[in-house]
Design an enzyme around this catalytic site. Structure first.
Site, PDB file in Angstrom:
ATOM      1  N   ASP A   1     -49.041  43.744   0.561  1.00 23.38           N
ATOM      2  CA  ASP A   1     -48.541  43.808   1.941  1.00 23.38           C
ATOM      3  C   ASP A   1     -48.628  45.224   2.514  1.00 23.38           C
ATOM      4  OD1 ASP A   1     -47.255  42.025   0.055  1.00 23.38           O
ATOM      5  OD2 ASP A   1     -45.928  41.321   1.652  1.00 23.38           O
TER       6      ASP A   1
ATOM      7  N   ASP B   1     -41.929  48.862   4.518  1.00 24.48           N
ATOM      8  CA  ASP B   1     -42.031  48.003   5.698  1.00 24.48           C
ATOM      9  C   ASP B   1     -41.870  48.746   7.017  1.00 24.48           C
ATOM     10  OD1 ASP B   1     -42.412  45.486   4.351  1.00 24.48           O
ATOM     11  OD2 ASP B   1     -40.322  45.637   3.700  1.00 24.48           O
TER      12      ASP B   1
END
Length: 411
Positions: free
Chosen positions: A188, A128
């Site tokens: 993602d 992330d």
């Protein structure tokens, strides 16, 4: 003589009043024309900027970031620097500044971006880093040219690259989830490749491009199913690089079509085509987009998962709509066929229009821009509530749409 002077004075006063009245009418007329010439995106952006600025004034601590709003509450629940969503609030501020040029919002964007510097210089805990650093420092550098921001972005790209396994050919998404998924890569992660592509073009090691390109190729091979729906997670043998299986973590089931994941794919592969010119990435993005459009319900807003058996009583996901809208516009801009360009442009614009409607805009309900997002339903987390990344991608979509339409008008 006195009568003449009085008459002259009255005449002059009347003339002055007449001129003032005409000036007032002209000013009002110009104001009406200016208001009438505003696009729907301008109107929504104007409202959004006011709301973002008000929220900014209410937030005091620079290292605490909006994440979600509990049902019945008005204020954001806050998280720390290491939360995967920490970059979305400063990113939203940067978008608000881009549109408004408001110095107070600029100061806020700088204030909330600064604490995220530590992510670039801390050993990578997950994929992330792109969401945290590129959404904040990336937008900040794009809008200001601040050289310190560039240095931090390059460091963050190097940190993200430490998660790359050449045997598998992808970046490890969740080191902390190996007990469940072994060596894992999630859809993602496609969005975080943009940080690597950017770094390779802006002074970083050229190997960053190779890592990002390899990750996209392996993801395309194993995350994308034959029907062009997407797995959330794929697992590999870490030592041999052998593919093991596809699964889900946030979707309804391993073989179901999780809405936001489909959005990450549409957007991520379109962006990867932009950076590499690999036609397979472009084709993949198109087919993912087509499958999404085909499966949309009648009202045009995706459910959190297209295969939830509780449909039509399943929750919607505004965040998925925002991500897909950005992806559709990105895809439209990469295509040369005018018919296809229009198809995906219209699909993106339709989603933005729905998000900008009274059904999804929060109004006076709370501090968010949008209602009705779904984060992690299987974990009973963030169901049908405002979530910060929904606001972030909504702002991005509005600005993208405005820029495209402005170019059309100018041409």
């Amino acid at each position: 003589m006195k009568i003449f002077k009085l008459t002259t004075a009255v005449f002059c006063m009347a003339l002055l009043l007449s001129c003032n009245n005409k000036a007032d009418k002209k000013a009002k007329s110009e104001e009406v024309v200016a208001v009438a010439s505003k696009t729907n995106e301008d109107v929504i952006l104007d409202k959004s900027v006011v709301k973002i600025k008000t929220t900014l004034q209410n937030l005091k601590s620079a290292d605490s970031f909006p994440r979600n709003i509990t049902k019945g509450n008005k204020d954001w629940n806050l998280v720390g620097v290491k939360d995967w969503c920490s970059g979305f609030w400063p990113g939203t501020l940067w978008y608000a500044y881009e549109y408004s040029k408001d110095p107070e919002i600029l100061a806020g964007a700088e204030k909330f971006t600064a604490p995220l510097k530590t992510i670039a210089y801390t050993p990578a805990e997950n994929h992330d880093i792109g969401f945290m650093v590129y959404c904040s420092y990336g937008n900040g550098y794009r809008l200001t040219g601040n050289e310190e921001y560039k240095t931090i972005l390059l460091a963050a790209a190097d940190t993200l690259a430490t998660l790359y396994n050449p045997k598998v050919g992808t970046i490890l998404s969740w080191p902390g989830m190996k007990h469940k998924f072994q060596y894992n890569t999630i859809i993602d992660n496609m969005m975080n490749l943009e940080l690597l592509f950017w770094a390779a073009k802006n002074g970083g090691d050229k190997s960053l491009y190779d890592i990002a390109n390899s990750h996209a190729e392996v993801s395309m091979k194993y995350l994308v199913r034959p029907d062009y729906s997407i797995y959330h997670v794929i697992s590999f043998d870490e030592k041999t690089g052998e593919f093991i299986k596809g699964a889900t973590h946030q979707g309804y089931a391993d073989e179901s079509m999780w809405a936001r994941g489909q959005g990450w794919g549409i957007y991520g592969f379109a962006m990867s085509y932009r950076e590499t010119g690999n036609e397979e990435f472009l084709t993949t993005s198109q087919k993912l987009a087509d499958h999404f459009i085909e499966r949309l319900p009648e009202d045009g807003m995706p459910y959190w998962d297209f295969d939830d058996p509780k449909i039509p009583d399943a929750p919607k996901d505004a965040s998925a709509a925002g991500v897909v809208a950005c992806g559709m516009l990105e895809l439209s801009e990469q295509l040369t066929d005018p018919v296809l360009k229009e198809k995906y442009f219209n699909a993106g614009k339709k989603l933005i229009t729905l998000l900008g409607s009274d059904a999804y805009m929060s109004g006076d309900t709370n501090e968010s821009l949008l209602l009705h997002s779904t984060g992690h339903l299987p974990h009973n987390s963030e169901i049908d509530v405002p979530i910060i990344y929904s606001d972030y991608y909504f702002m991005e979509a509005l600005l993208r749409l405005k820029k495209i339409e402005d170019r059309i008008v100018q041409n």
